[in-house]
Design a protein around this motif. Structure first.
Motif, PDB file in Angstrom:
ATOM      1  N   MET A   1      21.293  34.988  43.140  1.00  0.00           N
ATOM      2  CA  MET A   1      22.126  34.457  44.223  1.00  0.00           C
ATOM      3  C   MET A   1      21.270  33.764  45.292  1.00  0.00           C
ATOM      4  SD  MET A   1      25.378  35.062  43.721  1.00  0.00           S
ATOM      5  CE  MET A   1      26.047  34.970  45.369  1.00  0.00           C
ATOM      6  N   ILE A   2      21.828  32.711  45.865  1.00  0.00           N
ATOM      7  CA  ILE A   2      21.154  31.994  46.941  1.00  0.00           C
ATOM      8  C   ILE A   2      21.439  32.704  48.263  1.00  0.00           C
ATOM      9  CG2 ILE A   2      20.972  29.805  48.165  1.00  0.00           C
ATOM     10  CD1 ILE A   2      19.922  29.722  45.342  1.00  0.00           C
ATOM     11  N   ASP A   3      20.383  33.031  49.024  1.00  0.00           N
ATOM     12  CA  ASP A   3      20.572  33.760  50.280  1.00  0.00           C
ATOM     13  C   ASP A   3      20.204  32.915  51.496  1.00  0.00           C
ATOM     14  OD1 ASP A   3      17.910  33.687  49.790  1.00  0.00           O
ATOM     15  OD2 ASP A   3      17.549  35.824  50.000  1.00  0.00           O
ATOM     16  N   PHE A   4      20.417  31.609  51.427  1.00  0.00           N
ATOM     17  CA  PHE A   4      20.228  30.757  52.593  1.00  0.00           C
ATOM     18  C   PHE A   4      21.377  29.744  52.650  1.00  0.00           C
ATOM     19  CE2 PHE A   4      18.736  27.938  49.409  1.00  0.00           C
ATOM     20  CZ  PHE A   4      17.669  28.530  48.744  1.00  0.00           C
ATOM     21  N   ASN A   5      21.638  29.264  53.854  1.00  0.00           N
ATOM     22  CA  ASN A   5      22.734  28.316  54.063  1.00  0.00           C
ATOM     23  C   ASN A   5      22.284  26.898  53.723  1.00  0.00           C
ATOM     24  OD1 ASN A   5      24.503  30.321  55.077  1.00  0.00           O
ATOM     25  ND2 ASN A   5      23.510  30.181  57.086  1.00  0.00           N
ATOM     26  N   TYR A   6      23.219  26.110  53.259  1.00  0.00           N
ATOM     27  CA  TYR A   6      22.912  24.720  52.945  1.00  0.00           C
ATOM     28  C   TYR A   6      24.166  23.872  53.084  1.00  0.00           C
ATOM     29  CZ  TYR A   6      24.865  26.092  48.387  1.00  0.00           C
ATOM     30  OH  TYR A   6      25.666  26.570  47.389  1.00  0.00           O
ATOM     31  N   THR A   7      23.967  22.587  53.257  1.00  0.00           N
ATOM     32  CA  THR A   7      25.049  21.620  53.393  1.00  0.00           C
ATOM     33  C   THR A   7      25.099  20.752  52.152  1.00  0.00           C
ATOM     34  OG1 THR A   7      24.797  21.561  55.805  1.00  0.00           O
ATOM     35  CG2 THR A   7      25.961  19.710  54.776  1.00  0.00           C
ATOM     36  N   VAL A   8      26.297  20.521  51.642  1.00  0.00           N
ATOM     37  CA  VAL A   8      26.475  19.681  50.469  1.00  0.00           C
ATOM     38  C   VAL A   8      27.087  18.348  50.880  1.00  0.00           C
ATOM     39  CG1 VAL A   8      27.603  19.415  48.222  1.00  0.00           C
ATOM     40  CG2 VAL A   8      26.750  21.664  48.945  1.00  0.00           C
ATOM     41  N   ILE A   9      26.466  17.273  50.482  1.00  0.00           N
ATOM     42  CA  ILE A   9      27.000  15.933  50.729  1.00  0.00           C
ATOM     43  C   ILE A   9      27.284  15.279  49.383  1.00  0.00           C
ATOM     44  CG2 ILE A   9      26.542  13.646  51.706  1.00  0.00           C
ATOM     45  CD1 ILE A   9      24.719  14.972  53.744  1.00  0.00           C
ATOM     46  N   LYS A  10      28.572  15.035  49.119  1.00  0.00           N
ATOM     47  CA  LYS A  10      28.966  14.417  47.858  1.00  0.00           C
ATOM     48  C   LYS A  10      29.269  12.939  48.077  1.00  0.00           C
ATOM     49  CE  LYS A  10      30.732  18.627  45.685  1.00  0.00           C
ATOM     50  NZ  LYS A  10      31.819  19.260  44.905  1.00  0.00           N
ATOM     51  N   SER A  11      28.828  12.138  47.131  1.00  0.00           N
ATOM     52  CA  SER A  11      29.026  10.688  47.243  1.00  0.00           C
ATOM     53  C   SER A  11      29.080  10.085  45.840  1.00  0.00           C
ATOM     54  CB  SER A  11      27.888  10.058  48.053  1.00  0.00           C
ATOM     55  OG  SER A  11      26.661  10.191  47.365  1.00  0.00           O
ATOM     56  N   ARG A  12      29.085   8.778  45.776  1.00  0.00           N
ATOM     57  CA  ARG A  12      29.169   8.103  44.487  1.00  0.00           C
ATOM     58  C   ARG A  12      27.804   7.968  43.807  1.00  0.00           C
ATOM     59  NH1 ARG A  12      34.113   6.046  43.546  1.00  0.00           N
ATOM     60  NH2 ARG A  12      35.551   5.845  45.317  1.00  0.00           N
ATOM     61  N   ARG A  13      26.895   8.763  44.196  1.00  0.00           N
ATOM     62  CA  ARG A  13      25.574   8.768  43.571  1.00  0.00           C
ATOM     63  C   ARG A  13      25.654   9.441  42.203  1.00  0.00           C
ATOM     64  NH1 ARG A  13      21.513  11.460  47.050  1.00  0.00           N
ATOM     65  NH2 ARG A  13      20.293  11.812  45.177  1.00  0.00           N
ATOM     66  N   VAL A  28      21.967  19.360  50.209  1.00  0.00           N
ATOM     67  CA  VAL A  28      22.090  19.023  48.793  1.00  0.00           C
ATOM     68  C   VAL A  28      22.954  17.772  48.688  1.00  0.00           C
ATOM     69  CG1 VAL A  28      22.939  19.756  46.534  1.00  0.00           C
ATOM     70  CG2 VAL A  28      21.917  21.434  48.095  1.00  0.00           C
ATOM     71  N   ARG A  29      22.479  16.795  47.954  1.00  0.00           N
ATOM     72  CA  ARG A  29      23.240  15.565  47.714  1.00  0.00           C
ATOM     73  C   ARG A  29      23.559  15.473  46.222  1.00  0.00           C
ATOM     74  NH1 ARG A  29      19.977  14.540  52.042  1.00  0.00           N
ATOM     75  NH2 ARG A  29      20.945  13.401  53.778  1.00  0.00           N
ATOM     76  N   CYS A  30      24.836  15.218  45.912  1.00  0.00           N
ATOM     77  CA  CYS A  30      25.251  15.231  44.509  1.00  0.00           C
ATOM     78  C   CYS A  30      26.447  14.298  44.284  1.00  0.00           C
ATOM     79  CB  CYS A  30      25.599  16.653  44.087  1.00  0.00           C
ATOM     80  SG  CYS A  30      27.009  17.346  44.997  1.00  0.00           S
ATOM     81  N   PRO A  31      26.811  14.049  43.009  1.00  0.00           N
ATOM     82  CA  PRO A  31      27.979  13.216  42.702  1.00  0.00           C
ATOM     83  C   PRO A  31      29.280  13.849  43.202  1.00  0.00           C
ATOM     84  CG  PRO A  31      26.531  13.399  40.804  1.00  0.00           C
ATOM     85  CD  PRO A  31      26.031  14.398  41.806  1.00  0.00           C
ATOM     86  N   LEU A  32      30.315  13.043  43.317  1.00  0.00           N
ATOM     87  CA  LEU A  32      31.592  13.480  43.897  1.00  0.00           C
ATOM     88  C   LEU A  32      32.198  14.691  43.204  1.00  0.00           C
ATOM     89  CD1 LEU A  32      33.262  10.012  44.596  1.00  0.00           C
ATOM     90  CD2 LEU A  32      32.498  11.681  46.304  1.00  0.00           C
ATOM     91  N   ASN A  33      32.205  14.711  41.891  1.00  0.00           N
ATOM     92  CA  ASN A  33      32.881  15.788  41.165  1.00  0.00           C
ATOM     93  C   ASN A  33      31.933  16.858  40.648  1.00  0.00           C
ATOM     94  OD1 ASN A  33      35.470  14.574  41.453  1.00  0.00           O
ATOM     95  ND2 ASN A  33      34.941  13.129  39.808  1.00  0.00           N
ATOM     96  N   PHE A  34      30.778  16.943  41.242  1.00  0.00           N
ATOM     97  CA  PHE A  34      29.789  17.914  40.782  1.00  0.00           C
ATOM     98  C   PHE A  34      30.243  19.329  41.145  1.00  0.00           C
ATOM     99  CE2 PHE A  34      25.587  19.804  40.241  1.00  0.00           C
ATOM    100  CZ  PHE A  34      25.107  19.081  39.149  1.00  0.00           C
ATOM    101  N   PRO A  35      30.346  20.259  40.185  1.00  0.00           N
ATOM    102  CA  PRO A  35      30.863  21.609  40.453  1.00  0.00           C
ATOM    103  C   PRO A  35      29.900  22.483  41.252  1.00  0.00           C
ATOM    104  CG  PRO A  35      30.161  21.423  38.179  1.00  0.00           C
ATOM    105  CD  PRO A  35      30.072  20.043  38.756  1.00  0.00           C
ATOM    106  N   ASP A  36      30.474  23.381  42.053  1.00  0.00           N
ATOM    107  CA  ASP A  36      29.677  24.248  42.918  1.00  0.00           C
ATOM    108  C   ASP A  36      28.736  25.161  42.136  1.00  0.00           C
ATOM    109  OD1 ASP A  36      30.910  23.115  45.062  1.00  0.00           O
ATOM    110  OD2 ASP A  36      32.319  24.763  45.405  1.00  0.00           O
ATOM    111  N   TYR A  37      29.184  25.648  40.998  1.00  0.00           N
ATOM    112  CA  TYR A  37      28.330  26.586  40.261  1.00  0.00           C
ATOM    113  C   TYR A  37      27.066  25.904  39.754  1.00  0.00           C
ATOM    114  CZ  TYR A  37      29.660  24.814  35.593  1.00  0.00           C
ATOM    115  OH  TYR A  37      29.830  24.039  34.480  1.00  0.00           O
ATOM    116  N   LYS A  38      27.160  24.593  39.480  1.00  0.00           N
ATOM    117  CA  LYS A  38      25.974  23.858  39.046  1.00  0.00           C
ATOM    118  C   LYS A  38      25.015  23.630  40.221  1.00  0.00           C
ATOM    119  CE  LYS A  38      27.555  21.483  34.897  1.00  0.00           C
ATOM    120  NZ  LYS A  38      27.634  20.188  34.174  1.00  0.00           N
ATOM    121  N   ILE A  39      25.584  23.490  41.419  1.00  0.00           N
ATOM    122  CA  ILE A  39      24.748  23.365  42.612  1.00  0.00           C
ATOM    123  C   ILE A  39      23.974  24.662  42.821  1.00  0.00           C
ATOM    124  CG2 ILE A  39      24.744  23.121  45.123  1.00  0.00           C
ATOM    125  CD1 ILE A  39      27.171  21.302  44.844  1.00  0.00           C
TER     126      ILE A  39
END
Length: 213
Positions: A1-13, A28-39
């Motif tokens: 499990m991840i024990d630190f806070n982070y911000t997710v920015i989704k875009s057309r990348r 964290v920067r990821c594609p629009l439909n990228f699932p949370d569990y993969k992050i």
């Protein structure tokens, strides 16, 4: 499990990436439909690196706490108390300012003339003549040389040691000959500052200052 806070920015990348700011904000920067569990899985694979960066940043933040919270300020490479008062002045004991916005004006008034003398002296030594010399505010650089041959310097250089100031001046003067960072450029810098690599490394430790003022 991840024990630190982070911000997710989704875009057309199309790619996935993670970055850590100097203040230990994880993004964290990821594609629009990228699932949370993969992050989560991705961050777990980067956990050792993340902890290492966070620990390193935390140490820097601790050392520079007085600067970050505006209780201290650098003057010529040395820490000095920063006092908010009814005047703007740089003394041997401390720096007085009316407010944060006053710092720039106070430093330029106190140090620009002496800095300009250093620029002109080095210009003569290197036999490199610029069109003009100017002072500016930058958030990500210490100096700049434009295609017209004008040199611009970050006023926050006045906070740093004369040795670092000298290196930045030589660096920008060298751009009058080589408008790039080629081997020839660095060779020219080295001719006038043989220890430039070590000084450049020290300069990078002060990058946080440009985000404070």
């Amino acid at each position: 499990m991840i024990d630190f806070n982070y911000t997710v920015i989704k875009s057309r990348r199309r790619s996935l990436s993670v970055s850590v700011s100097a203040e230990n904000k994880i993004t964290v920067r990821c594609p629009l439909n990228f699932p949370d569990y993969k992050i989560e899985y991705f961050l777990n694979t980067k956990k050792d690196w993340l902890y290492k960066v966070i620990e390193k940043n935390a140490a820097k933040l601790s050392v520079n706490d007085g600067l970050i919270n505006y209780r201290e300020i650098y003057v010529g490479g040395k820490k000095s108390p920063l006092v908010f008062s009814d005047k703007n002045a740089v003394t041997f004991q401390c720096v007085y300012v009316k407010n944060l916005k006053s710092i720039k004006k106070t430093f330029i008034s106190a140090f620009w003339d002496g800095f300009l003398d250093m620029v002109k002296d080095l210009s003569q030594q290197l036999n490199l003549k610029a069109n003009g010399f100017f002072i500016k505010s930058y958030k990500s650089r210490w100096g700049c040389c434009d295609k017209s041959g004008n040199l611009y310097f970050n006023w926050m250089l006045f906070m740093l040691s004369p040795e670092i100031q000298r290196y930045v001046i030589i660096h920008e003067l060298a751009h009058l000959v080589y408008f790039n960072h080629s081997e020839n450029f660095w060779r020219l810098v080295e001719n006038y500052e043989p220890d430039y690599k070590a000084i450049r490394k020290r300069l990078k430790t002060f990058d946080f200052l440009t985000r404070l003022y």
